[in-house]
Design a protein around this motif. Structure first.
Motif, PDB file in Angstrom:
ATOM      1  N   ASP A 151      33.434  31.128  27.720  1.00  0.00           N
ATOM      2  CA  ASP A 151      34.861  31.429  27.758  1.00  0.00           C
ATOM      3  C   ASP A 151      35.561  30.522  28.754  1.00  0.00           C
ATOM      4  N   ILE A 152      36.742  30.060  28.384  1.00  0.00           N
ATOM      5  CA  ILE A 152      37.469  29.108  29.220  1.00  0.00           C
ATOM      6  C   ILE A 152      37.746  29.659  30.618  1.00  0.00           C
ATOM      7  N   PHE A 153      37.808  30.990  30.750  1.00  0.00           N
ATOM      8  CA  PHE A 153      38.085  31.610  32.046  1.00  0.00           C
ATOM      9  C   PHE A 153      36.811  32.035  32.772  1.00  0.00           C
ATOM     10  N   ALA A 154      35.664  31.750  32.176  1.00  0.00           N
ATOM     11  CA  ALA A 154      34.400  32.137  32.800  1.00  0.00           C
ATOM     12  C   ALA A 154      34.201  31.350  34.086  1.00  0.00           C
ATOM     13  N   PRO A 155      33.727  32.002  35.141  1.00  0.00           N
ATOM     14  CA  PRO A 155      33.492  31.282  36.394  1.00  0.00           C
ATOM     15  C   PRO A 155      32.328  30.306  36.259  1.00  0.00           C
ATOM     16  N   ARG A 156      32.339  29.280  37.077  1.00  0.00           N
ATOM     17  CA  ARG A 156      31.215  28.365  37.125  1.00  0.00           C
ATOM     18  C   ARG A 156      29.997  29.116  37.659  1.00  0.00           C
ATOM     19  N   ILE A 157      28.823  28.666  37.264  1.00  0.00           N
ATOM     20  CA  ILE A 157      27.596  29.327  37.711  1.00  0.00           C
ATOM     21  C   ILE A 157      26.881  28.453  38.732  1.00  0.00           C
ATOM     22  N   LYS A 158      26.023  29.079  39.531  1.00  0.00           N
ATOM     23  CA  LYS A 158      25.271  28.334  40.531  1.00  0.00           C
ATOM     24  C   LYS A 158      24.217  27.468  39.863  1.00  0.00           C
ATOM     25  N   THR A 159      24.098  26.254  40.331  1.00  0.00           N
ATOM     26  CA  THR A 159      23.069  25.353  39.829  1.00  0.00           C
ATOM     27  C   THR A 159      21.733  25.709  40.480  1.00  0.00           C
ATOM     28  N   LEU A 160      20.683  25.769  39.668  1.00  0.00           N
ATOM     29  CA  LEU A 160      19.360  26.131  40.151  1.00  0.00           C
ATOM     30  C   LEU A 160      18.540  24.899  40.510  1.00  0.00           C
ATOM     31  N   MET A 161      17.754  25.004  41.553  1.00  0.00           N
ATOM     32  CA  MET A 161      16.857  23.923  41.930  1.00  0.00           C
ATOM     33  C   MET A 161      15.927  23.586  40.768  1.00  0.00           C
ATOM     34  N   PHE A 162      15.751  22.320  40.515  1.00  0.00           N
ATOM     35  CA  PHE A 162      14.954  21.834  39.388  1.00  0.00           C
ATOM     36  C   PHE A 162      15.436  22.429  38.069  1.00  0.00           C
ATOM     37  N   ASN A 163      16.739  22.775  38.022  1.00  0.00           N
ATOM     38  CA  ASN A 163      17.349  23.278  36.796  1.00  0.00           C
ATOM     39  C   ASN A 163      16.729  24.591  36.329  1.00  0.00           C
ATOM     40  N   GLY A 164      16.079  25.317  37.258  1.00  0.00           N
ATOM     41  CA  GLY A 164      15.438  26.573  36.899  1.00  0.00           C
ATOM     42  C   GLY A 164      13.977  26.446  36.525  1.00  0.00           C
ATOM     43  N   TYR A 165      13.418  25.235  36.592  1.00  0.00           N
ATOM     44  CA  TYR A 165      12.033  25.013  36.214  1.00  0.00           C
ATOM     45  C   TYR A 165      11.132  24.776  37.432  1.00  0.00           C
TER      46      TYR A 165
END
Length: 302
Positions: free
Chosen positions: A271-285
């Motif tokens: 959704d255009i109004f959705a907040p940005r999310i936190k980036t995970l180290m190693f993209n979550g891997y």
């Protein structure tokens, strides 16, 4: 999970019905896909792999400078790009170099569904259901010499078809590289399709590489040569801006790009109004790949 030959890839309608079934019964994609890749299910606990980016977004919002620098340029300008005939050579520090046609690759290696998370350095991300197989499967065919420490990927150079190559935006042809242990990791994927379909031109047809714990620019498209080499190759983005794009290019929210933060990201299709999310180290891997960088200063080796 069943592995598919390219000719057996699920048609889109059946694919979508299958996905609806999975969602109806509350099964996450991590529990269904990639069961043959050790450890990936733990990654899905950190990254919701069930929320796939739409096929339209995956195939129309792309970085592929060979066709232009705009996000829609690859889709608009690649439709007549010819991917047949196509050969890929594997050479360098190997005992048995080979040259394979794309048909030989598709018929010799079983593609499976690999739902993986793409994180781009500009701050956006996607969840993409690739079809592909581990790069190690094809590298194991050439008997790698002990002298080989890195793998170098070279994309096609064809400025007649790829109009972006008529400008010196990058040092053409596009070159990328990995350390050998990174290349041999089972998550490092040779991509042959997406959403159960043949890989579109704008997504790197007929064959591209994808490394899910690294930024998306690290994944070379339209590969024609894979070389096992002794010395670290200089990638195209390292050549263009070494201060901004290091060799490793691991997703690391603690290391800012010189011109912006890497701490958060925008999910394409949300959704255009959705907040940005936190980036995970190693993209979550991290559970799968952090050991590859044990003892390394990841701010120095970015």
């Amino acid at each position: 999970m069943k592995k598919f030959k390219y000719s057996e890839i699920t048609p889109e309608k059946i694919y979508n019905k299958r996905r609806k079934f999975i969602k109806t019964f509350g099964l996450g994609i991590g529990s269904y896909a990639l069961t043959t890749v050790s450890g990936l299910n733990k990654s899905s606990a950190n990254t919701d792999l069930s929320k796939l980016t739409s096929y339209e977004d995956v195939t129309t919002y792309n970085n592929y400078y060979e066709f232009g620098t705009g996000k829609s340029d690859p889709y608009i300008k690649s439709q007549s790009f010819k991917t047949r005939p196509w050969n890929i050579s594997i050479e360098g520090e190997v005992e048995e170099p080979i040259n394979l046609s794309i048909e030989e690759i598709l018929n010799s290696f079983n593609s499976e569904e690999r739902v993986q998370r793409l994180r781009c350095v500009e701050g956006w991300s996607m969840i993409i259901p690739w079809m592909g197989f581990s790069l190690s499967e094809i590298l194991n065919k050439v008997k790698i010499k002990p002298e080989a420490k890195f793998v170098k990927f070279t994309s096609v150079f064809d400025p007649e078809q790829m109009i972006g190559q008529r400008r010196a935006v990058l040092n053409w042809p596009y070159v990328e590289g990995l350390r050998l242990d990174e290349a041999m990791h089972p998550l490092t994927t040779v991509v042959t399709g997406v959403y159960g379909k043949t890989l579109p031109n704008q997504n790197g047809a007929p064959l591209r590489i994808f490394i899910p714990w690294k930024y998306g620019f690290k994944s070379g498209k339209a590969i024609v040569k894979i070389e096992l080499v002794k010395k670290m190759p200089t990638s195209s983005w390292m050549w263009a801006s070494p201060r901004e794009y290091g060799f490793y290019s691991n997703v690391n929210p603690n290391v800012n790009h010189p011109r912006w933060s890497q701490a958060t990201e925008r999910v394409i299709g949300a959704d255009i109004f959705a907040p940005r999310i936190k980036t995970l180290m190693f993209n979550g891997y991290g559970d799968e790949v952090a050991h590859l960088y044990s003892g390394m200063d990841l701010k120095k080796y970015f």
